[in-house]
Design a protein around this motif. Structure first.
Motif, PDB file in Angstrom:
ATOM      1  N   LYS A 281     -17.071   6.564   6.661  1.00  0.00           N
ATOM      2  CA  LYS A 281     -16.055   6.621   7.704  1.00  0.00           C
ATOM      3  C   LYS A 281     -16.318   7.692   8.770  1.00  0.00           C
ATOM      4  CE  LYS A 281     -12.391   4.611   4.870  1.00  0.00           C
ATOM      5  NZ  LYS A 281     -11.038   4.797   4.284  1.00  0.00           N
ATOM      6  N   PRO A 282     -16.816   8.884   8.419  1.00  0.00           N
ATOM      7  CA  PRO A 282     -17.055   9.881   9.469  1.00  0.00           C
ATOM      8  C   PRO A 282     -18.043   9.401  10.533  1.00  0.00           C
ATOM      9  CG  PRO A 282     -17.035  10.934   7.314  1.00  0.00           C
ATOM     10  CD  PRO A 282     -17.033   9.461   7.063  1.00  0.00           C
ATOM     11  N   ARG A 283     -19.138   8.775  10.103  1.00  0.00           N
ATOM     12  CA  ARG A 283     -20.118   8.274  11.069  1.00  0.00           C
ATOM     13  C   ARG A 283     -19.567   7.071  11.832  1.00  0.00           C
ATOM     14  NH1 ARG A 283     -23.721  11.780  12.960  1.00  0.00           N
ATOM     15  NH2 ARG A 283     -24.103  13.265  11.274  1.00  0.00           N
ATOM     16  N   ARG A 284     -18.795   6.242  11.141  1.00  0.00           N
ATOM     17  CA  ARG A 284     -18.190   5.100  11.825  1.00  0.00           C
ATOM     18  C   ARG A 284     -17.272   5.585  12.941  1.00  0.00           C
ATOM     19  NH1 ARG A 284     -14.812   1.809   7.942  1.00  0.00           N
ATOM     20  NH2 ARG A 284     -13.061   3.071   8.706  1.00  0.00           N
ATOM     21  N   ARG A 285     -16.534   6.649  12.675  1.00  0.00           N
ATOM     22  CA  ARG A 285     -15.631   7.189  13.691  1.00  0.00           C
ATOM     23  C   ARG A 285     -16.412   7.692  14.897  1.00  0.00           C
ATOM     24  NH1 ARG A 285     -13.771  12.277  14.958  1.00  0.00           N
ATOM     25  NH2 ARG A 285     -11.737  12.332  16.020  1.00  0.00           N
ATOM     26  N   ILE A 286     -17.536   8.358  14.671  1.00  0.00           N
ATOM     27  CA  ILE A 286     -18.364   8.830  15.788  1.00  0.00           C
ATOM     28  C   ILE A 286     -18.830   7.637  16.620  1.00  0.00           C
ATOM     29  CG2 ILE A 286     -20.560   9.908  16.404  1.00  0.00           C
ATOM     30  CD1 ILE A 286     -20.196  11.692  13.886  1.00  0.00           C
ATOM     31  N   GLY A 287     -19.293   6.598  15.948  1.00  0.00           N
ATOM     32  CA  GLY A 287     -19.731   5.410  16.661  1.00  0.00           C
ATOM     33  C   GLY A 287     -18.614   4.759  17.452  1.00  0.00           C
ATOM     34  N   GLU A 288     -17.430   4.700  16.863  1.00  0.00           N
ATOM     35  CA  GLU A 288     -16.281   4.108  17.552  1.00  0.00           C
ATOM     36  C   GLU A 288     -15.944   4.888  18.821  1.00  0.00           C
ATOM     37  OE1 GLU A 288     -13.965   2.308  13.600  1.00  0.00           O
ATOM     38  OE2 GLU A 288     -13.448   4.292  14.401  1.00  0.00           O
TER      39      GLU A 288
ATOM     40  N   VAL B 162     -20.315  -4.834  17.745  1.00  0.00           N
ATOM     41  CA  VAL B 162     -21.545  -4.128  18.099  1.00  0.00           C
ATOM     42  C   VAL B 162     -21.809  -2.991  17.117  1.00  0.00           C
ATOM     43  CG1 VAL B 162     -22.608  -2.618  19.837  1.00  0.00           C
ATOM     44  CG2 VAL B 162     -21.514  -4.755  20.528  1.00  0.00           C
ATOM     45  N   LEU B 163     -20.754  -2.287  16.719  1.00  0.00           N
ATOM     46  CA  LEU B 163     -20.938  -1.165  15.794  1.00  0.00           C
ATOM     47  C   LEU B 163     -21.384  -1.660  14.415  1.00  0.00           C
ATOM     48  CD1 LEU B 163     -20.829   1.855  15.483  1.00  0.00           C
ATOM     49  CD2 LEU B 163     -18.407   1.680  14.863  1.00  0.00           C
ATOM     50  N   LYS B 164     -20.853  -2.775  13.974  1.00  0.00           N
ATOM     51  CA  LYS B 164     -21.316  -3.352  12.705  1.00  0.00           C
ATOM     52  C   LYS B 164     -22.807  -3.689  12.775  1.00  0.00           C
ATOM     53  CE  LYS B 164     -17.178  -5.425  10.628  1.00  0.00           C
ATOM     54  NZ  LYS B 164     -16.537  -6.704  10.213  1.00  0.00           N
ATOM     55  N   GLN B 165     -23.216  -4.305  13.890  1.00  0.00           N
ATOM     56  CA  GLN B 165     -24.631  -4.612  14.062  1.00  0.00           C
ATOM     57  C   GLN B 165     -25.465  -3.338  14.100  1.00  0.00           C
ATOM     58  OE1 GLN B 165     -26.274  -7.582  14.031  1.00  0.00           O
ATOM     59  NE2 GLN B 165     -24.276  -8.390  13.392  1.00  0.00           N
ATOM     60  N   HIS B 166     -24.920  -2.304  14.725  1.00  0.00           N
ATOM     61  CA  HIS B 166     -25.652  -1.036  14.797  1.00  0.00           C
ATOM     62  C   HIS B 166     -25.869  -0.454  13.402  1.00  0.00           C
ATOM     63  CE1 HIS B 166     -27.151   2.759  16.145  1.00  0.00           C
ATOM     64  NE2 HIS B 166     -26.180   3.410  15.548  1.00  0.00           N
ATOM     65  N   PHE B 167     -24.864  -0.488  12.555  1.00  0.00           N
ATOM     66  CA  PHE B 167     -25.044   0.008  11.187  1.00  0.00           C
ATOM     67  C   PHE B 167     -26.143  -0.776  10.473  1.00  0.00           C
ATOM     68  CE2 PHE B 167     -21.251   2.564  11.569  1.00  0.00           C
ATOM     69  CZ  PHE B 167     -21.383   3.532  10.582  1.00  0.00           C
ATOM     70  N   LYS B 168     -26.216  -2.065  10.729  1.00  0.00           N
ATOM     71  CA  LYS B 168     -27.284  -2.870  10.124  1.00  0.00           C
ATOM     72  C   LYS B 168     -28.649  -2.435  10.650  1.00  0.00           C
ATOM     73  CE  LYS B 168     -24.427  -6.973   9.292  1.00  0.00           C
ATOM     74  NZ  LYS B 168     -24.219  -8.417   9.607  1.00  0.00           N
ATOM     75  N   HIS B 169     -28.721  -2.150  11.946  1.00  0.00           N
ATOM     76  CA  HIS B 169     -29.987  -1.680  12.517  1.00  0.00           C
ATOM     77  C   HIS B 169     -30.374  -0.314  11.946  1.00  0.00           C
ATOM     78  CE1 HIS B 169     -31.239  -4.665  15.489  1.00  0.00           C
ATOM     79  NE2 HIS B 169     -29.966  -4.897  15.711  1.00  0.00           N
ATOM     80  N   MET B 170     -29.406   0.548  11.737  1.00  0.00           N
ATOM     81  CA  MET B 170     -29.707   1.847  11.132  1.00  0.00           C
ATOM     82  C   MET B 170     -30.203   1.679   9.698  1.00  0.00           C
ATOM     83  SD  MET B 170     -29.335   4.243  13.359  1.00  0.00           S
ATOM     84  CE  MET B 170     -29.250   5.722  12.339  1.00  0.00           C
ATOM     85  N   ALA B 171     -29.620   0.724   8.969  1.00  0.00           N
ATOM     86  CA  ALA B 171     -30.070   0.459   7.606  1.00  0.00           C
ATOM     87  C   ALA B 171     -31.495  -0.087   7.597  1.00  0.00           C
ATOM     88  CB  ALA B 171     -29.122  -0.516   6.909  1.00  0.00           C
ATOM     89  N   LYS B 172     -31.837  -0.906   8.582  1.00  0.00           N
ATOM     90  CA  LYS B 172     -33.207  -1.403   8.689  1.00  0.00           C
ATOM     91  C   LYS B 172     -34.166  -0.238   8.884  1.00  0.00           C
ATOM     92  CE  LYS B 172     -31.559  -5.646  10.949  1.00  0.00           C
ATOM     93  NZ  LYS B 172     -31.837  -6.686   9.974  1.00  0.00           N
ATOM     94  N   LEU B 173     -33.784   0.684   9.770  1.00  0.00           N
ATOM     95  CA  LEU B 173     -34.598   1.876  10.001  1.00  0.00           C
ATOM     96  C   LEU B 173     -34.823   2.639   8.693  1.00  0.00           C
ATOM     97  CD1 LEU B 173     -35.844   4.250  11.675  1.00  0.00           C
ATOM     98  CD2 LEU B 173     -33.513   5.030  12.083  1.00  0.00           C
ATOM     99  N   MET B 174     -33.766   2.864   7.929  1.00  0.00           N
ATOM    100  CA  MET B 174     -33.872   3.667   6.717  1.00  0.00           C
ATOM    101  C   MET B 174     -34.675   2.958   5.623  1.00  0.00           C
ATOM    102  SD  MET B 174     -32.431   6.305   7.817  1.00  0.00           S
ATOM    103  CE  MET B 174     -32.588   7.256   6.305  1.00  0.00           C
TER     104      MET B 174
END
Length: 289
Positions: free
Chosen positions: A35-42, A60-72
């Motif tokens: 939630k803390p990172r989600r809030r920053i993104g929001e 868009v933020l949901k897709q971004h979290f998926k892109h960050m997971a791909k990176l990791m």
């Protein structure tokens, strides 16, 4: 930490499509739980895209979290996979802008903003091109050692500590002739920063790009890594900037931010929204976070 490295090592053996199905699931769970990172993104998306409704920003933020997971989850590929496999996942577009400048003996700064496919692209690029890069040591010694080992896996990178200053960087420029991979688009505080527009927001922006270009007499050639629908990556190069640096460091910083903003609008889900980009505010301005 060693267990995490082991997991990443195992993940690199998965078929590429399966790895990304796992990343999509991991990203969705992270969106729900972190939630803390989600809030920053929001907050970032609300500030940068006030014209979007809440439903679009959420998507868009949901897709971004998926892109960050791909990176990791791809770090196993970056660190352990055969070089040929990694390179097969990245294609270049207009790389001739870089090749021609280097062939002509020009010093080059690759302006490389924080898009989520940046690691995949640079691990491929470094197989073909020596690179100078700046590095900040990690507090965790084991993680620091692994990151440094990964950075040096092709023995084709020259790392400069952020505390070493511009003199060390310019010295390496002259010694190696390699291009400098530069990621200046985060909040580094007030020191060496000016406030210029980014998505209509007065944003603390370091002036290092124009300073280094002037000191090293270097050309600025931007490069943007974009993840495609099949999860491979296209690294797109842009023409060298003309009349840069100019006589005004603030105008140069504004030019950089304008360029980055244009690229972000093309692929908004792939930019780093979980960083407190607007943490440093002009005097008297309210805190965003």
């Amino acid at each position: 930490m060693k267990f995490i490295f082991f997991v990443l090592y195992v993940l690199q053996f998965l078929p590429f499509a399966l790895l990304h199905k796992l990343a999509d699931l991991t990203g969705l769970l992270a969106y729900l739980l972190v939630k803390p990172r989600r809030r920053i993104g929001e907050i970032n998306l609300a500030k940068c895209f006030p014209e979007w409704d809440g439903k679009k920003r959420k998507a868009v933020l949901k897709q971004h979290f998926k892109h960050m997971a791909k990176l990791m989850l791809e770090y196993g590929l970056y660190w352990y996979a055969p070089a040929g496999r990694l390179k097969s996942l990245v294609r270049y577009r207009n790389k001739h802008y870089l090749d021609e400048a280097l062939s002509a003996g020009e010093k080059v700064i690759i302006l490389y903003p924080h898009f989520t496919a940046f690691e995949m692209a640079v691990y491929a690029l470094n197989q073909d091109v020596p690179l100078i890069s700046m590095y900040s040591h990690q507090k965790n010694k084991i993680l620091d050692e692994q990151i440094l080992k990964g950075r040096n896996r092709y023995h084709n990178v020259f790392l400069i500590g952020r505390t070493e200053g511009l003199r060390a960087l310019v010295k390496q420029f002259r010694k190696s002739g390699a291009p400098f991979l530069y990621l200046p688009d985060q909040d580094f505080g007030r020191n060496d920063s000016v406030f210029v527009d980014f998505f209509g927001i007065q944003t603390a922006t370091i002036t290092g790009l124009s300073r280094i270009a002037a000191l090293a007499n270097a050309k600025v050639i931007p490069a943007i890594p974009v993840r495609e629908a099949d999860n491979t990556v296209t690294l797109q190069f842009y023409p060298a900037w003309k009349s840069f640096p100019g006589e005004d460091a603030q105008a140069d910083a504004q030019r950089m931010n304008r360029f980055i903003e244009e690229r972000v609008r093309e692929h908004p889900e792939q930019y780093f929204w979980l960083h407190k980009r607007f943490k440093t505010r002009p005097e008297g301005s309210p805190d965003f976070y």
